[in-house]
Design an enzyme around this catalytic site. Structure first.
Site, PDB file in Angstrom:
ATOM      1  N   ASP A 192       0.828  -1.055  -0.018  1.00 42.01           N
ATOM      2  CA  ASP A 192      -0.116  -0.161   0.076  1.00 42.01           C
ATOM      3  C   ASP A 192       0.930   1.292   0.020  1.00 42.01           C
ATOM      4  O   ASP A 192       1.968   1.085   0.193  1.00 42.01           O
ATOM      5  CB  ASP A 192      -0.883   0.041   1.351  1.00 42.01           C
ATOM      6  CG  ASP A 192      -2.218   0.969   1.062  1.00 42.01           C
ATOM      7  OD1 ASP A 192      -2.180   1.558  -0.085  1.00 42.01           O
ATOM      8  OD2 ASP A 192      -3.026   0.622   1.728  1.00 42.01           O
TER       9      ASP A 192
ATOM     10  N   ASP B 274      -3.902   6.894  -3.516  1.00 44.83           N
ATOM     11  CA  ASP B 274      -5.281   7.424  -3.886  1.00 44.83           C
ATOM     12  C   ASP B 274      -5.728   8.283  -2.713  1.00 44.83           C
ATOM     13  O   ASP B 274      -5.061   8.501  -1.595  1.00 44.83           O
ATOM     14  CB  ASP B 274      -6.336   6.360  -3.918  1.00 44.83           C
ATOM     15  CG  ASP B 274      -6.138   5.396  -2.790  1.00 44.83           C
ATOM     16  OD1 ASP B 274      -5.013   4.935  -2.543  1.00 44.83           O
ATOM     17  OD2 ASP B 274      -6.786   5.391  -2.177  1.00 44.83           O
TER      18      ASP B 274
ATOM     19  N   CYS C 206     -12.731 -22.207  20.858  1.00 46.74           N
ATOM     20  CA  CYS C 206     -12.258 -22.748  19.554  1.00 46.74           C
ATOM     21  C   CYS C 206     -11.557 -23.916  19.695  1.00 46.74           C
ATOM     22  O   CYS C 206     -10.960 -24.084  20.870  1.00 46.74           O
ATOM     23  CB  CYS C 206     -12.211 -21.786  18.576  1.00 46.74           C
ATOM     24  SG  CYS C 206     -10.276 -21.598  18.116  1.00 46.74           S
TER      25      CYS C 206
ATOM     26  N   CYS D  36      -8.420 -24.114  17.944  1.00 45.03           N
ATOM     27  CA  CYS D  36      -7.303 -23.803  17.579  1.00 45.03           C
ATOM     28  C   CYS D  36      -6.130 -24.253  18.473  1.00 45.03           C
ATOM     29  O   CYS D  36      -6.423 -24.463  19.532  1.00 45.03           O
ATOM     30  CB  CYS D  36      -6.968 -22.415  17.159  1.00 45.03           C
ATOM     31  SG  CYS D  36      -6.729 -21.265  18.583  1.00 45.03           S
TER      32      CYS D  36
HETATM   33  N1  GUN Z   1      -6.314   1.077   3.187  1.00 48.45           N
HETATM   34  C1  GUN Z   1      -7.496   1.170   3.812  1.00 48.45           C
HETATM   35  N2  GUN Z   1      -8.450   1.995   3.132  1.00 48.45           N
HETATM   36  C2  GUN Z   1      -7.551   2.342   1.949  1.00 48.45           C
HETATM   37  C3  GUN Z   1      -7.723   3.361   1.153  1.00 48.45           C
HETATM   38  O1  GUN Z   1      -8.969   3.723   0.626  1.00 48.45           O
HETATM   39  N3  GUN Z   1      -6.673   3.396   0.224  1.00 48.45           N
HETATM   40  C4  GUN Z   1      -5.545   2.696   0.396  1.00 48.45           C
HETATM   41  N4  GUN Z   1      -4.785   3.108  -0.632  1.00 48.45           N
HETATM   42  N5  GUN Z   1      -5.337   2.092   1.308  1.00 48.45           N
HETATM   43  C5  GUN Z   1      -6.281   1.837   2.308  1.00 48.45           C
HETATM   44 ZN    ZN Z   2      -8.623 -20.402  19.176  1.00 49.77          ZN
END
Ligand code: GUN
Ligand code: ZN
Length: 666
Positions: free
Chosen positions: A92, A127, A277, A279
């Site tokens: 990201d 963005d 659970c 796990c």
């Molecule tokens: N992570 C959570 N929401 C967003 C988003 O709208 N854009 C980007 N680039 N990363 C995110």
């Molecule tokens: Zn668990």
């Protein structure tokens, strides 16, 4: 500039709802979708997520970029080495930090170039995550910048594959506009952004609007990523709407807060008497032991539980798609929170779209779980397809019996009432349609009583108010086309039709209930392929061959020539060569057709399966799993088979199979 952009290879293998089980090939390995991508914190990560099922991860290029030490290491050794993950990595861009702090210390161009340099598999442009419910002016202005930055990212990248995030706040038309614009550009994956605030405040109803208005304008051939969705209770709903990828920081953030993710919600460690659970964490530790631990060890153990539960849910979803029970899973999960139920109900507004993607034939039975089930695509589709059957003069409405209905008619009470038309002694059994009235499918002509899902469903025998109301509405619509309507007293009582039709007369005539075999096969064909198909397929003197064991219709012949076979598992027709020829003659181009190019023609004639990249046109109304005709550009019939994708998907994909050919040589 000549660029050699790497590409993803994405193929759909199974479908249910808008959901798909797919195979995604990346430069660092092949993964199965839907997939959960754990968020890896560069520099802070303590858990090896691959040990718990992660095939792909996501990390933050901006956090790497901002830290001198991480940046140098990433530039030198690459991001895979930096975070110690050999599989595919998505990065990201810092947009999320932008949404949190209002500003970031990097430009779009810089962060895109940086992601390319550190060798990420799929990068993201910077963005603008416009929050929900802002003024339209702001959403429009920011959307413009998001689109400009997406365009700029394409211009500055060399080989890097790119995400491009759908924005547009909570304005469905802006989401659609953004999705369409990005879909026309050369991106590999489409995240849906700025949904974290909606999820944090349980605004799932609006989340449905945002996702549906985005996915219905995105190319079907690219994976979609619901950004920031990490709670397993939301996965099945998101998948049913067409999302393929999720990312989870939730596993570690919830663990930090001593919370346990569960498929049906969240548990607080402080409230636990028992571990919930199976796990390794829940079976090896008691709540007291965990509470007594030092913070860091506890956090890691809870994170492991959270990952285990999240990946188990992803596997459940794969299984549900393959067996055709995704809607059942979604309906169960959406009972975890009233606002999820609200979201489920909102899907009603997207019935038309969902119906086109949902395969009409599934391995598993339709289970009614509440009035929301009445909004499922199967019900919507049935009510459309039942209109394909030409009405007769008279209709006799009878109550449900054990399925298949036609084999249990002795249970039907004999009192009938006439609620429309004059009694006509001329009307014989042939002029009369016998139709079962039931939940959830409303009206089921007796001839169709063995067809999927009209036979393969279960609902409570005692109906709820919503179902009664819905069936009442369906009936009102259905009986319009008949001159005479005769109703069994039990139907009148069950669906409270006596309130609506006060002038009932007892009908004393003996009523014959028969299902004629030829009527049955013609009606199934009309329902399956469209009005008139029954006549076209079976207009000659046909021979019907029944199963000796079950007594059910198996094959339909004309002389020695097999026309079609009625599949035992779901009661639908599978074409034989003669059936394909007859249907091809009857249905106008491009109905039910998949048109292949010259190169593929010899393969099609040999009976080889049809790959999407050879398809030059097709009927966009084709559903997955339907019987389709394979033709060339001159509409010459080459072969026939079963579609794997729907019409829109067949046209959009360039990878994978589109049709499994049954027979060539036509
Ligand atoms: N992570 C959570 N929401 C967003 C988003 O709208 N854009 C980007 N680039 N990363 C995110
Ligand atoms: Zn668990």
């Amino acid at each position: 500039i000549l660029r050699k952009v790497k590409n993803l290879n994405f193929e759909i293998k199974y479908k249910d709802g808008r959901g798909r089980v797919g195979i995604l090939k990346t430069p660092h390995g092949t993964i199965k979708t839907p997939a959960l991508m754990p968020v890896i914190h560069p520099g802070k990560q303590t858990i090896q997520v691959a040990d718990y099922g992660a095939e792909v991860v996501i990390t933050n290029a901006y956090l790497i970029y901002k830290n001198d030490e991480l940046r140098e290491k990433a530039l030198q050794d690459g991001v895979h080495e930096l975070i110690n993950f050999p599989g595919p990595i998505i990065t990201d861009s810092g947009s999320f930090q932008l949404s949190l702090y209002g500003d970031v210390e990097v430009s779009n161009q810089e962060i895109v170039e940086f992601q390319e340099k550190i060798g990420t598999d799929i990068g993201t442009s910077l963005d603008l995550p416009t929050p929900p419910s802002v003024k339209r002016e702001r959403a429009e202005k920011e959307l413009k910048i998001t689109l400009q930055r997406a365009q700029e990212a394409l211009e500055v990248r060399k080989e890097l594959m790119l995400n491009s995030v759908v924005q547009g706040s909570t304005f469905p038309d802006l989401r659609s506009e953004c999705a369409q614009a990005l879909g026309e550009m050369d991106f590999q994956v489409h995240p849906i952004g700025a949904v974290v605030p909606l999820m944090e405040s349980y605004r799932y109803h609006e989340l449905v609007d945002v996702v549906m208005s985005s996915v219905s304008y995105l190319p079907d051939s690219r994976p979609r990523h619901l950004m920031g969705a990490g709670h397993p209770m939301l996965f099945s709903l998101a998948v049913a709407m067409g999302c393929d990828l999720f990312d989870s920081a939730a596993y570690i953030l919830y663990a930090e807060a001593d919370r346990l993710l569960m498929p049906n919600g969240t548990l607080k460690l402080e409230n636990l008497y028992e571990m919930p659970c199976s796990c390794e964490v829940c079976t090896n530790y008691t709540p007291d032991e965990l509470r007594g631990m030092e913070k860091e060890k506890r956090r890691d153990l809870l994170a492991i539980h959270n990952l285990r539960v999240s990946f188990a849910e992803i596997r459940m979803i794969h299984q549900a798609i393959i067996e055709g029970s995704l809607w059942e899973l979604v309906e169960q999960r959406c009972r975890a929170h009233p606002f999820l139920l609200e979201a489920l109900r909102n899907l009603k507004n997207y019935q038309d779209d969902l119906e086109k993607y949902d395969p009409p034939y599934k391995k598993s039975a339709f289970f009614y779980s509440g009035p929301e089930s009445l909004n499922r695509p199967e019900v919507h589709r049935h009510l459309e397809r039942v209109k394909r059957i030409p009405p007769k003069k008279s209709v006799l409405l009878i109550p449900r019996t054990t399925k298949p209905y036609s084999e249990h008619l002795h249970h039907i009470p004999l009192e009938f009432y006439r609620i429309k038309g004059e009694p006509n002694l001329e009307n014989s059994a042939e002029d009369r349609q016998v139709t079962v009235v039931d939940v959830p499918f409303g009206v089921i002509p007796l001839e169709l009583d063995q067809l999927y899902p009209l036979a393969q469903n279960e609902s409570p025998r005692i109906h709820d108010e919503d179902s009664i109301l819905m069936v009442k509405n369906i009936l009102h619509d259905y009986i319009k086309d008949f001159e005479e309507v005769i109703v069994s007293e039990k139907v009148l009582r069950t669906f409270r039709l006596d309130e609506e039709f006060p002038t009932k007369d007892e009908y004393s005539e003996p009523l014959e209930i028969i299902v004629d075999d030829v009527e049955r096969i013609k009606m199934i064909a009309d329902y399956q392929f469209g009005s008139g198909s029954g006549e076209a397929l079976f207009n000659t003197s046909v021979q019907i061959v029944k199963s000796r064991k079950t007594g059910k219709i198996r094959h339909v012949y004309d002389g020695d020539e097999l026309i079609a076979t009625l599949r035992a598992s779901d009661g639908i027709f599978v074409l034989a060569r003669e059936g394909a020829r007859r249907l091809h003659r009857y249905l106008p181009y491009p109905k039910n057709r998949v048109v292949v190019n010259e190169d593929a023609e010899p393969f099609a004639r040999e009976g080889k399966s049809i790959f999407a990249k050879f398809v030059i046109n097709c009927d966009i109304n084709i559903h997955a799993k339907e019987e389709v005709l394979i033709v060339n550009e001159e509409d010459q019939l080459l072969a026939f088979g079963k579609s794997i994708l729907n019409g829109k998907e067949i046209l959009d994909f360039n990878t994978g199979q589109a049709v499994k050919t049954r027979k060539g040589g036509l």
